[in-house]
Write an enzyme that holds these catalytic residues in place. Structure first.
Site, PDB file in Angstrom:
ATOM      1  N   LYS A 288       0.839  -1.199   0.000  1.00  0.00           N
ATOM      2  CA  LYS A 288       0.000   0.000   0.000  1.00  0.00           C
ATOM      3  C   LYS A 288       0.874   1.249   0.000  1.00  0.00           C
ATOM      4  O   LYS A 288       1.573   1.531   0.975  1.00  0.00           O
ATOM      5  CB  LYS A 288      -0.885   0.033   1.252  1.00  0.00           C
ATOM      6  CG  LYS A 288      -1.888   1.173   1.184  1.00  0.00           C
ATOM      7  CD  LYS A 288      -2.428   1.561   2.539  1.00  0.00           C
ATOM      8  CE  LYS A 288      -1.861   2.851   3.059  1.00  0.00           C
ATOM      9  NZ  LYS A 288      -1.930   4.010   2.180  1.00  0.00           N
TER      10      LYS A 288
ATOM     11  N   SER B  22       4.963   6.980  10.632  1.00  0.00           N
ATOM     12  CA  SER B  22       5.111   7.708  11.897  1.00  0.00           C
ATOM     13  C   SER B  22       4.987   6.762  13.097  1.00  0.00           C
ATOM     14  O   SER B  22       4.428   5.665  12.982  1.00  0.00           O
ATOM     15  CB  SER B  22       4.051   8.798  11.973  1.00  0.00           C
ATOM     16  OG  SER B  22       2.772   8.184  11.921  1.00  0.00           O
TER      17      SER B  22
ATOM     18  N   GLU C  12       9.643   0.689  10.737  1.00  0.00           N
ATOM     19  CA  GLU C  12      10.636   1.743  10.491  1.00  0.00           C
ATOM     20  C   GLU C  12       9.939   3.062  10.756  1.00  0.00           C
ATOM     21  O   GLU C  12       9.138   3.520   9.943  1.00  0.00           O
ATOM     22  CB  GLU C  12      11.137   1.679   9.037  1.00  0.00           C
ATOM     23  CG  GLU C  12      11.866   0.397   8.673  1.00  0.00           C
ATOM     24  CD  GLU C  12      13.243   0.277   9.316  1.00  0.00           C
ATOM     25  OE1 GLU C  12      13.673   1.226  10.010  1.00  0.00           O
ATOM     26  OE2 GLU C  12      13.871  -0.769   9.140  1.00  0.00           O
TER      27      GLU C  12
ATOM     28  N   CYS D  14      13.475  10.483   7.174  1.00  0.00           N
ATOM     29  CA  CYS D  14      13.448   9.937   8.545  1.00  0.00           C
ATOM     30  C   CYS D  14      14.790  10.154   9.220  1.00  0.00           C
ATOM     31  O   CYS D  14      14.859  10.488  10.395  1.00  0.00           O
ATOM     32  CB  CYS D  14      13.087   8.461   8.506  1.00  0.00           C
ATOM     33  SG  CYS D  14      14.083   7.501   7.364  1.00  0.00           S
TER      34      CYS D  14
ATOM     35  N   GLU E 143      10.095  15.130  16.463  1.00  0.00           N
ATOM     36  CA  GLU E 143      10.615  14.956  15.109  1.00  0.00           C
ATOM     37  C   GLU E 143      10.049  16.091  14.254  1.00  0.00           C
ATOM     38  O   GLU E 143       8.838  16.156  14.026  1.00  0.00           O
ATOM     39  CB  GLU E 143      10.184  13.613  14.509  1.00  0.00           C
ATOM     40  CG  GLU E 143      10.709  13.442  13.088  1.00  0.00           C
ATOM     41  CD  GLU E 143      10.232  12.180  12.389  1.00  0.00           C
ATOM     42  OE1 GLU E 143       9.086  11.750  12.616  1.00  0.00           O
ATOM     43  OE2 GLU E 143      11.016  11.634  11.593  1.00  0.00           O
TER      44      GLU E 143
HETATM   45  P1  NAD Z   1       2.083   7.872   8.387  1.00  0.00           P
HETATM   46  O1  NAD Z   1       2.246   6.988   9.569  1.00  0.00           O
HETATM   47  O2  NAD Z   1       1.058   8.926   8.447  1.00  0.00           O
HETATM   48  O3  NAD Z   1       1.736   7.006   7.089  1.00  0.00           O
HETATM   49  C1  NAD Z   1       2.554   5.968   6.621  1.00  0.00           C
HETATM   50  C2  NAD Z   1       1.715   4.973   5.854  1.00  0.00           C
HETATM   51  O4  NAD Z   1       0.802   4.349   6.763  1.00  0.00           O
HETATM   52  C3  NAD Z   1       0.876   5.576   4.739  1.00  0.00           C
HETATM   53  O5  NAD Z   1       0.813   4.676   3.652  1.00  0.00           O
HETATM   54  C4  NAD Z   1      -0.502   5.681   5.405  1.00  0.00           C
HETATM   55  O6  NAD Z   1      -1.562   5.684   4.480  1.00  0.00           O
HETATM   56  C5  NAD Z   1      -0.515   4.421   6.251  1.00  0.00           C
HETATM   57  N1  NAD Z   1      -1.450   4.460   7.375  1.00  0.00           N
HETATM   58  C6  NAD Z   1      -1.968   5.542   8.004  1.00  0.00           C
HETATM   59  N2  NAD Z   1      -2.804   5.148   8.996  1.00  0.00           N
HETATM   60  C7  NAD Z   1      -2.790   3.798   9.007  1.00  0.00           C
HETATM   61  C8  NAD Z   1      -3.428   2.811   9.799  1.00  0.00           C
HETATM   62  N3  NAD Z   1      -4.267   3.139  10.786  1.00  0.00           N
HETATM   63  N4  NAD Z   1      -3.181   1.506   9.539  1.00  0.00           N
HETATM   64  C9  NAD Z   1      -2.338   1.143   8.569  1.00  0.00           C
HETATM   65  N5  NAD Z   1      -1.710   2.038   7.754  1.00  0.00           N
HETATM   66  C10 NAD Z   1      -1.930   3.354   7.978  1.00  0.00           C
HETATM   67  O7  NAD Z   1       3.533   8.454   8.090  1.00  0.00           O
HETATM   68  P2  NAD Z   1       3.938   9.503   6.955  1.00  0.00           P
HETATM   69  O8  NAD Z   1       3.537  10.845   7.429  1.00  0.00           O
HETATM   70  O9  NAD Z   1       3.466   9.030   5.624  1.00  0.00           O
HETATM   71  O10 NAD Z   1       5.531   9.363   6.956  1.00  0.00           O
HETATM   72  C11 NAD Z   1       6.359  10.167   7.693  1.00  0.00           C
HETATM   73  C12 NAD Z   1       6.924   9.390   8.863  1.00  0.00           C
HETATM   74  O11 NAD Z   1       7.602   8.226   8.397  1.00  0.00           O
HETATM   75  C13 NAD Z   1       7.966  10.177   9.628  1.00  0.00           C
HETATM   76  O12 NAD Z   1       7.786   9.985  11.003  1.00  0.00           O
HETATM   77  C14 NAD Z   1       9.283   9.547   9.171  1.00  0.00           C
HETATM   78  O13 NAD Z   1      10.349   9.698  10.075  1.00  0.00           O
HETATM   79  C15 NAD Z   1       8.872   8.124   9.013  1.00  0.00           C
HETATM   80  N6  NAD Z   1       9.802   7.418   8.134  1.00  0.00           N
HETATM   81  C16 NAD Z   1      10.608   6.463   8.673  1.00  0.00           C
HETATM   82  C17 NAD Z   1      11.532   5.803   7.879  1.00  0.00           C
HETATM   83  C18 NAD Z   1      12.431   4.751   8.444  1.00  0.00           C
HETATM   84  O14 NAD Z   1      12.989   3.976   7.675  1.00  0.00           O
HETATM   85  N7  NAD Z   1      12.593   4.667   9.749  1.00  0.00           N
HETATM   86  C19 NAD Z   1      11.634   6.135   6.526  1.00  0.00           C
HETATM   87  C20 NAD Z   1      10.797   7.120   6.013  1.00  0.00           C
HETATM   88  C21 NAD Z   1       9.869   7.749   6.829  1.00  0.00           C
END
Ligand code: NAD
Length: 476
Positions: free
Chosen positions: A169, A223, A244, A278, A380
Site C-alpha cells: 500500500k 510515523s 521503520e 526519517c 521529530e
Molecule cells: P504515516 O504513519 O502517516 O503514514 C505511513 C503509511 O501508513 C501511509 O501509507 C498511510 O496511508 C498508512 N497508514 C496511516 N494510517 C494507518 C493505519 N491506521 N493503519 C495502517 N496504515 C496506515 O507516516 P507519513 O507521514 O506518511 O511518513 C512520515 C513518517 O515516516 C515520519 O515519522 C518519518 O520519520 C517516518 N519514516 C521512517 C523511515 C524509516 O525507515 N525509519 C523512513 C521514512 C519515513
C-alpha cells in the site's frame, strides 16, 4: 500481475478516486481509486494463491526477474523520476537518485540469490540436523510519502527474493511512480499475484491489510503513532513485524572537524527532500570553539539555496509535500521564536513571490541558541528547519544526543578516532556515521532503536526478516 488495484484502467469510472496533487503547483496531475477493505481481501487472496508456486521458483530465477526489472527501471529512470517529482515535490536530481536507488536495491538482492545458506548440525548418536530458510508467505508493505520509491524497494527486493508474495500500500498522496514500478516488475516476468498494489487511505486499506490474518508479516514505514497502531493490530494474529518509524538524528561536530565538509554534510543532511527524511539531521550539536564560524557558513549556504519547483533545472530544494506539513513547520518555528527558545538566523517563513503562491514552500531555516526543552529538539520536525546547539565537550554532546526517545541514526564529525569510537559506543542509534550522514546503500542494514522501530531493512539482514528457519532432524 493479478491485482493492481489502483491504476487499473478497468476500474469502474464511478468508483471514488483519490486525486494526486503536485505540491509545487497545486495542480491535480492524476487520480487513483480509493481502495476498500474488500479490495484488500481480494489482493490478499491473489497473493495467497500465488504463494506456493512462487516459493517453488528457484531463488536464482526470482533474482533474475528482479535483475531484469532493475534494468528496465534504469532505462526509464528519467520518466519515473519526473513523475516522482510531480507527485512528491523533490528536486529532479533527488528523484533520479531515488529511482536509481530502487534499481540498486533490486540488483543487490538479485546478487544475493546465488548465496543461499543454511546450517548443518551434527549431534552424534542423536542424529543430524539440516536448517533451511523458508519464506513467511503473504507479506504486507505499507509505505510513506517521503521516499515512496526507495522504501518500496527496501520491501519489494528482499520480500520477493526470499520467496514471499506481497501486498503493498503506497501513501495515498504518492501512489503513481509505485504503480509504474509494479508494471515494470510484471513485464520483467513476475507471476500474477506475486506483487499486488492497493491504493487508498491508511484507515481503510492500511488497517484492512494489517488486520488480515493471512498476512504473516507487516513491514511498515511511517510515523510512530501509526506504527503503534499497526503493532497492536498485527499482534492480534501474531504477524511478524518490521517497523521503520520516526527519527530525530543528532549530528555532532567537534572542534577538530573539517568545517567546510561538516557544513555541506549538515546542509544535505537537513535540507535533502525539504527536510522530510526519517534520518535527516534534525539536531546539530557543535563544539563551542567552532560554533560561530560554522553557524555563519551554514547561514550563508542556507540563504543561497535555490528553492522552487522540483522540475526547475537549478532547484536545490522543493516544496513540502503537503500544506498540512508546512503548517506544522511554520507553527513550531513561530512558537520557538515567540517563546525565546531559539533565535531564527535564516528563513523562518514561507517563500514569497508569484512562483511560490500555489505550492507548499517554506524557506530553509536555521535556528541557533536552541534550549533543550524546545520542540525543535524534543519532537521529530519533518521539514527544512535546522536547530543548532553549542556544546562545550564531547561528553555533553553525547548526553544531549541521547536526550530523545528516538534512535534511528547519528553522526560525529571529527578527525579523532577515539572521539568517533565514544560516539559509536555511547549514542543510541541503529547507524552511526563518521564524517557523513544520511547515506544508506542497500548493503547496509538500516533501522532504529527505541521508538524509531523494530527490525532492520537492507543487507542480507532483511532477507532473514522475510524468512523463517525450518529444521530437518535426521535420527539415523
Ligand atoms: P504515516 O504513519 O502517516 O503514514 C505511513 C503509511 O501508513 C501511509 O501509507 C498511510 O496511508 C498508512 N497508514 C496511516 N494510517 C494507518 C493505519 N491506521 N493503519 C495502517 N496504515 C496506515 O507516516 P507519513 O507521514 O506518511 O511518513 C512520515 C513518517 O515516516 C515520519 O515519522 C518519518 O520519520 C517516518 N519514516 C521512517 C523511515 C524509516 O525507515 N525509519 C523512513 C521514512 C519515513
Amino acid at each position: 500481475m493479478e491485482m493492481r488495484i489502483g491504476g487499473n484502467e478497468s476500474a469502474s469510472p464511478d468508483e471514488s478516486r483519490i486525486p494526486v496533487t503536485n505540491p509545487a503547483t497545486g495542480e491535480v496531475i492524476d487520480s487513483v481509486p480509493a481502495g476498500t477493505p474488500e479490495d484488500v481481501a481480494r489482493a490478499v487472496e491473489a497473493a495467497e494463491a500465488a504463494a506456493e508456486p512462487w516459493k517453488k521458483v528457484l531463488m536464482r530465477e526470482r533474482g533474475m526477474i528482479l535483475f531484469r526489472a532493475a534494468g528496465a527501471v534504469r532505462e526509464q529512470h528519467k520518466d519515473l523520476a519526473r513523475l516522482l517529482t510531480m507527485e512528491q515535490g523533490k528536486p529532479l536530481k533527488e528523484a533520479v537518485d531515488e529511482v536509481r536507488g530502487f534499481a540498486n536495491i533490486l540488483e543487490f538482492y538479485a546478487g544475493l540469490s546465488s548465496q543461499q545458506a543454511g546450517d548443518a548440525i551434527r549431534l552424534g548418536p542423536a542424529g543430524d540436523c539440516m536448517v533451511v530458510r523458508e519464506p513467511l508467505g503473504v507479506c504486507g508493505a505499507i509505505i510513506p510519502w517521503n521516499m515512496p520509491v526507495l522504501i518500496a524497494g527496501w520491501k519489494i527486493g528482499p520480500a520477493l527474493l526470499a520467496g514471499n508474495t506481497l501486498v503493498l500500500k503506497p501513501a495515498s498522496t504518492t501512489p503513481l511512480t509505485t504503480l509504474r514500478l509494479g508494471a515494470i516488475l510484471d513485464d520483467a516476468g513476475l507471476p500474477p499475484g506475486a506483487l499486488n498494489i492497493v491504493t487508498g487511505t491508511g484507515p481503510s486499506v492500511g488497517e484492512a491489510l494489517v488486520r488480515n490474518p493471512a498476512v504473516r508479516k507487516i513491514s511498515f514505514t511511517g510515523s510512530c503513532g501509526t506504527g503503534r497502531r499497526v503493532r497492536e493490530l498485527a499482534g492480534a494474529h501474531t504477524a511478524e513485524l518490521t517497523l521503520e518509524l520516526g527519527g530525530s538524528d543528532p549530528m555532532i561536530v567537534m572542534d577538530d572537524a573539517d568545517i567546510d565538509r561538516a557544513v555541506e554534510g549538515a546542509l544535505r543532511g537537513r535540507f535533502y527532500n525539504a527536510g522530510q527524511t526519517c534520518t535527516a539531521v534534525k539536531r546539530l550539536y557543535v563544539h563551542e570553539k567552532i560554533a560561530e564560524s560554522m553557524t555563519r557558513k551554514l547561514r550563508d549556504r542556507i540563504n543561497a539555496l535555490s528553492v522552487g519547483n522540483g522540475l526547475g533545472p537549478r532547484t536545490e530544494m522543493g516544496p513540502l509535500a503537503s500544506s498540512g506539513g508546512r503548517e506544522v513547520i511554520a507553527r513550531v518555528v513561530d512558537e520557538t521564536r515567540e517563546s525565546g527558545k531559539g533565535t531564527v538566523v535564516a528563513g523562518g517563513c514561507t517563500m514569497k513571490g508569484k512562483a511560490y503562491e500555489q505550492g507548499h514552500f517554506y524557506r530553509p531555516t536555521l535556528v541557533t541558541d536552541v534550549v533543550p526543552d524546545s520542540r525543535l529538539l524534543s519532537e521529530e520536525v519533518f521539514g527544512p528547519v535546522l536547530p543548532v546547539v553549542t556544546v562545550p565537550d564531547l561528553a555533553t554532546a553525547i548526553r544531549e544526543a541521547n536526550r530523545s526517545s528516538y534512535g534511528l541514526g547519528a553522526s560525529i564529525w571529527t578527525q579523532n578516532l577515539a572521539a568517533a569510537r565514544k560516539v559509536f559506543d555511547g549514542v543510541h542509534a541503529g547507524i552511526i556515521w563518521v564524517n557523513r550522514h544520511l547515506t544508506v546503500p542497500p548493503e547496509v542494514p538500516f533501522g532504529g532503536m527505541n521508538e524509531s522501530g523494530i527490525g532492520r531493512e537492507n543487507g542480507h539482514h532483511a532477507l532473514d526478516q522475510y524468512s523463517q528457519t525450518k529444521t530437518l532432524f535426521l535420527g539415523w
